[in-house]
Design an enzyme around this catalytic site. Structure first.
Site, mmCIF file in Angstrom:
data_model
loop_
_atom_site.group_PDB
_atom_site.id
_atom_site.type_symbol
_atom_site.label_atom_id
_atom_site.label_comp_id
_atom_site.label_asym_id
_atom_site.label_seq_id
_atom_site.Cartn_x
_atom_site.Cartn_y
_atom_site.Cartn_z
ATOM 1 N N SER A 21 2.231 3.771 -10.146
ATOM 2 C CA SER A 21 3.537 3.346 -9.636
ATOM 3 C C SER A 21 4.477 4.540 -9.671
ATOM 4 O O SER A 21 5.088 4.825 -10.710
ATOM 5 C CB SER A 21 4.099 2.212 -10.488
ATOM 6 O OG SER A 21 3.156 1.167 -10.583
ATOM 7 N N LYS A 71 -8.147 3.842 1.209
ATOM 8 C CA LYS A 71 -8.139 4.907 0.203
ATOM 9 C C LYS A 71 -9.564 5.243 -0.250
ATOM 10 O O LYS A 71 -9.901 6.413 -0.439
ATOM 11 C CB LYS A 71 -7.270 4.496 -0.991
ATOM 12 C CG LYS A 71 -5.792 4.322 -0.647
ATOM 13 C CD LYS A 71 -5.205 5.571 -0.020
ATOM 14 C CE LYS A 71 -3.700 5.511 0.161
ATOM 15 N NZ LYS A 71 -3.164 6.693 0.845
ATOM 16 N N SER A 75 -5.034 5.828 -4.237
ATOM 17 C CA SER A 75 -4.146 4.841 -4.852
ATOM 18 C C SER A 75 -4.884 4.060 -5.934
ATOM 19 O O SER A 75 -6.116 3.903 -5.879
ATOM 20 C CB SER A 75 -3.660 3.863 -3.779
ATOM 21 O OG SER A 75 -3.025 2.754 -4.388
ATOM 22 N N TYR A 130 -5.670 -1.822 2.415
ATOM 23 C CA TYR A 130 -5.047 -0.556 1.999
ATOM 24 C C TYR A 130 -5.958 0.177 1.004
ATOM 25 O O TYR A 130 -6.228 1.374 1.159
ATOM 26 C CB TYR A 130 -3.683 -0.867 1.381
ATOM 27 C CG TYR A 130 -2.989 0.285 0.697
ATOM 28 C CD1 TYR A 130 -2.479 1.353 1.422
ATOM 29 C CD2 TYR A 130 -2.825 0.298 -0.692
ATOM 30 C CE1 TYR A 130 -1.820 2.405 0.786
ATOM 31 C CE2 TYR A 130 -2.164 1.329 -1.333
ATOM 32 C CZ TYR A 130 -1.667 2.384 -0.590
ATOM 33 O OH TYR A 130 -1.032 3.416 -1.223
ATOM 34 N N ASP A 133 5.347 15.739 9.263
ATOM 35 C CA ASP A 133 5.559 14.283 9.227
ATOM 36 C C ASP A 133 5.813 13.810 10.661
ATOM 37 O O ASP A 133 6.155 14.616 11.529
ATOM 38 C CB ASP A 133 6.767 13.935 8.332
ATOM 39 C CG ASP A 133 6.689 12.511 7.766
ATOM 40 O OD1 ASP A 133 6.562 12.367 6.536
ATOM 41 O OD2 ASP A 133 6.738 11.550 8.565
HETATM 42 N N1 LIG Z 1 4.594 5.628 -3.897
HETATM 43 C C1 LIG Z 1 3.621 5.094 -4.668
HETATM 44 O O1 LIG Z 1 3.866 4.426 -5.689
HETATM 45 C C2 LIG Z 1 2.176 5.322 -4.301
HETATM 46 C C3 LIG Z 1 1.190 4.692 -5.063
HETATM 47 C C4 LIG Z 1 -0.140 4.890 -4.731
HETATM 48 C C5 LIG Z 1 -0.472 5.730 -3.687
HETATM 49 N N2 LIG Z 1 0.511 6.318 -2.951
HETATM 50 C C6 LIG Z 1 0.109 7.157 -1.820
HETATM 51 O O2 LIG Z 1 0.810 8.381 -1.851
HETATM 52 C C7 LIG Z 1 1.091 8.813 -0.523
HETATM 53 C C8 LIG Z 1 2.563 9.098 -0.357
HETATM 54 O O3 LIG Z 1 3.282 7.935 -0.723
HETATM 55 P P1 LIG Z 1 4.860 7.841 -0.506
HETATM 56 O O4 LIG Z 1 5.352 6.866 -1.508
HETATM 57 O O5 LIG Z 1 5.466 9.187 -0.436
HETATM 58 O O6 LIG Z 1 4.903 7.138 0.921
HETATM 59 P P2 LIG Z 1 6.112 7.125 1.963
HETATM 60 O O7 LIG Z 1 5.916 5.892 2.792
HETATM 61 O O8 LIG Z 1 7.405 7.329 1.279
HETATM 62 O O9 LIG Z 1 5.838 8.407 2.867
HETATM 63 C C9 LIG Z 1 4.782 8.460 3.763
HETATM 64 C C10 LIG Z 1 5.170 9.411 4.879
HETATM 65 O O10 LIG Z 1 4.065 9.497 5.800
HETATM 66 C C11 LIG Z 1 4.614 9.618 7.101
HETATM 67 N N3 LIG Z 1 3.591 9.227 8.067
HETATM 68 C C12 LIG Z 1 3.111 7.983 8.310
HETATM 69 N N4 LIG Z 1 2.155 8.019 9.239
HETATM 70 C C13 LIG Z 1 2.028 9.326 9.620
HETATM 71 C C14 LIG Z 1 1.201 9.989 10.541
HETATM 72 N N5 LIG Z 1 0.309 9.316 11.287
HETATM 73 N N6 LIG Z 1 1.321 11.316 10.675
HETATM 74 C C15 LIG Z 1 2.234 12.003 9.921
HETATM 75 N N7 LIG Z 1 3.056 11.427 9.025
HETATM 76 C C16 LIG Z 1 2.942 10.096 8.873
HETATM 77 C C17 LIG Z 1 5.826 8.691 7.089
HETATM 78 O O11 LIG Z 1 6.736 9.016 8.138
HETATM 79 C C18 LIG Z 1 6.382 8.941 5.693
HETATM 80 O O12 LIG Z 1 7.378 9.948 5.691
HETATM 81 C C19 LIG Z 1 0.575 7.720 0.405
HETATM 82 O O13 LIG Z 1 -0.690 8.087 0.897
HETATM 83 C C20 LIG Z 1 0.470 6.507 -0.489
HETATM 84 O O14 LIG Z 1 -0.535 5.612 -0.050
HETATM 85 C C21 LIG Z 1 1.833 6.136 -3.231
#
Ligand SMILES: NC(=O)c1ccc[n+]([C@@H]2O[C@H](COP(=O)([O-])OP(=O)(O)OC[C@H]3O[C@@H](n4cnc5c(N)ncnc54)[C@H](O)[C@@H]3O)[C@@H](O)[C@H]2O)c1
Length: 265
Positions: free
Chosen positions: A165, A140, A111, A136, A34
């Site tokens: 979600s 994806k 997503s 966004y 990360d």
């Molecule tokens: N949480 C949801 O409901 C949801 C829904 C649909 C899709 N997603 C997808 O699932 C994935 C994870 O979601 P999440 O909720 O854990 O997100 P989050 O924001 O909690 O975590 C994302 C992590 O990525 C890290 N990050 C950002 N840019 C980076 C980079 N360039 N290099 C390395 N690390 C980097 C951030 O520091 C963070 O810790 C994402 O791709 C998100 O788009 C999540």
């Protein structure tokens, strides 16, 4: 195919990364990457602070890994198109790291917003059809295209997850359809490491919610058996009169699908 044992997780300090880490501890050797420092490594874990856009760092991080689970995301693509293009570039860098370092499997966190302009039943019926609702969602869809490309051209096996979600419990009416519980998130992502039925697939990520208009036809094929149901929480969620998520067919992406969500002029 020999079993997947060593897994690189990007975005490992985030909400889903921490969930997978806890669920998979002791079962997979995990390299947790990360831009912000993940919690200190325990047994069978390594932590790396690196940016997914850094090609050399990503190739080094992917060395010796059987699989990559790519979760890292910039949540602010709405703020400026440049941030979306940077996110797409970083995703390409991670796919290329898999190819160069020889990781065989890829799980891409896509997503529901990749299909967010479609109503939910339509989205679930049309599978991979891209209907992005925002920049966004376009990021994806681009990642899903990269997955398909690396499967066809470079022999990767890839599973793209159109996550709904993800939260500890459902908190709004929409969640009664779109919720993905932490346990089901870990079960679904693990299908990307274990399933041998498909070289490439895009699947929706929801729990076994009573209010799903239909189930994703590929869940059975990849061995995803969701165990949680948002309905258990329905009595705790207040419904605003006229909320289209009660009995309408709004776009899956909800407010992301509104005309001015990421349009500035
Ligand atoms: N949480 C949801 O409901 C949801 C829904 C649909 C899709 N997603 C997808 O699932 C994935 C994870 O979601 P999440 O909720 O854990 O997100 P989050 O924001 O909690 O975590 C994302 C992590 O990525 C890290 N990050 C950002 N840019 C980076 C980079 N360039 N290099 C390395 N690390 C980097 C951030 O520091 C963070 O810790 C994402 O791709 C998100 O788009 C999540």
């Amino acid at each position: 195919m020999t079993a997947i044992k060593r897994v690189l997780i990007t975005g490992a300090a985030g909400a889903i990364g921490r969930t997978l880490r806890a669920a998979w501890r002791g079962r997979y050797a995990m390299r947790l990457l990360d831009v912000v420092p993940p919690e200190p490594a325990g047994a069978g874990e390594e932590t790396i602070v690196a940016d997914c856009a850094d090609q050399q760092a990503m190739i080094a991080a992917a060395q010796g890994m059987d699989a990559i689970v790519h979760l890292a995301v910039d949540p602010k693509t709405r703020a400026a198109p440049e941030r979306a293009w940077a996110l797409i570039g970083a995703t390409w860098t991670v796919f290329e790291a898999a190819r160069i370092a020889g990781a065989r499997r890829f799980v891409f966190a896509s997503s529901n917003h990749a299909g967010g302009m479609a109503a939910m039943d339509e989205a679930l019926a049309s599978g991979v059809t891209p209907r992005p609702d925002s920049l966004y969602g376009i990021c994806k869809v681009a990642g899903e295209a990269m997955a398909r490309h690396h499967v066809d051209k470079h022999g990767l096996t890839a599973l793209c997850l159109r996550i709904g979600s993800f939260k500890p419990v459902p908190v709004q009416i929409r969640d009664l359809k779109t919720w993905l519980s932490p346990g089901d998130m870990a079960r679904l992502a693990e299908c990307g490491l274990t399933q041998n039925a498909l070289r490439f697939a895009v699947v929706y990520g929801f729990s076994n919610n009573t209010r799903l208009p239909r189930r994703d036809p590929l869940w059975e094929t990849i061995g995803y058996r969701p165990q949680d149901d948002a309905e258990r929480f329905a009595a705790t969620i207040a419904a605003a009169p006229g909320d289209p998520w009660i009995d309408g067919k709004p776009p899956l992406g909800a407010w992301f699908a509104e005309r001015d969500w990421d349009v500035k002029a």
